[in-house]
Scaffold this active site. Sequence first.
Site, mmCIF file in Angstrom:
data_model
loop_
_atom_site.group_PDB
_atom_site.id
_atom_site.type_symbol
_atom_site.label_atom_id
_atom_site.label_comp_id
_atom_site.label_asym_id
_atom_site.label_seq_id
_atom_site.Cartn_x
_atom_site.Cartn_y
_atom_site.Cartn_z
ATOM 1 N N GLU A 16 -64.459 73.572 49.279
ATOM 2 C CA GLU A 16 -65.539 72.842 49.951
ATOM 3 C C GLU A 16 -66.714 73.763 50.250
ATOM 4 O O GLU A 16 -66.593 74.982 50.195
ATOM 5 C CB GLU A 16 -65.029 72.277 51.289
ATOM 6 N N ARG A 98 -61.231 67.578 63.567
ATOM 7 C CA ARG A 98 -61.647 68.932 63.197
ATOM 8 C C ARG A 98 -63.048 68.859 62.605
ATOM 9 O O ARG A 98 -63.495 67.787 62.169
ATOM 10 C CB ARG A 98 -60.683 69.541 62.176
ATOM 11 N N ASP A 209 -69.001 62.532 48.809
ATOM 12 C CA ASP A 209 -68.486 63.624 49.661
ATOM 13 C C ASP A 209 -69.627 64.585 49.982
ATOM 14 O O ASP A 209 -70.457 64.295 50.833
ATOM 15 C CB ASP A 209 -67.314 64.314 48.932
#
Length: 264
Positions: A16, A98, A209
């Site tokens: 990521e 998170r 995303d």
Amino acid sequence: MSVSVVVERATETIGESPHWLPDRKSLLYVDCLIGGVRIWDSMTGQVNKVHLKGCVGFAAPHKDNHYVIGLNQDLCSLDWNSQNITRLASVDSGLPTRVNDGKCDANGRLWAGTMGLFSASPLDDPLEKRGHGSFYSLDADGNVKRHMSSLNISNGLEWSTDSRVIYHIDSVPGTLTAYDFDLSAGSLCNPRVILESRPDTLAEMGRPDGMTVDMEDKLWVACITAGKVIRLDPETGKVLRTVSVPAIKVTSCCFEARGWTNCT
Ligand code: CA
């Protein structure tokens, strides 16, 4: 456009948050679920690694070999050489979340969102609404502001080249939204949806995303579970181009040519 793989098995879990580091000719990214922060040196091919305890949602350039990271529910500064961590702020106190994706705006202000914790991939169960996520900014004085709440998986994010628009993604159900952005004030308003995942397009398009912007102010959006990156006109929502990549779970993208603003 041709696609080639430069690092096989670059991560053990989810890769990521790619940020190109022009001074080092290197790519900063994270191995999310095992707390990995990694730097791939394009000159030597070496991957240098730091492992932390927990999940690292993003990493971004900070200063002098420091990187700002989202670690569990904290926004921290990581000293790459000593591997010491300094906590800058905490978010979502008391919630099962998170920090997920984050980036710095053109003034060096940090923006990051959160998502709920899941025992399995949240994408496996997209219909369940969780809504624990929020979207925050952190300025150089340490002030934290919450700009959105009730998000499922805060993702993206990006700005137009003139910083007058901020683009944000909530990956479940799959919505890319533009907001007017005030860079000086660090505020956003006037949301308008640019892209929405639909059940009949999920197989082909996946869910949005991470993303980045090009010099023509078009968005390049990683379509996780679809193995592709699309170039999108944010004015019309039209897909201008599709680039298939040899990985199903494409999480994000960035350009080598673009310099990034360091977090202040
Ligand atoms: Ca992401």
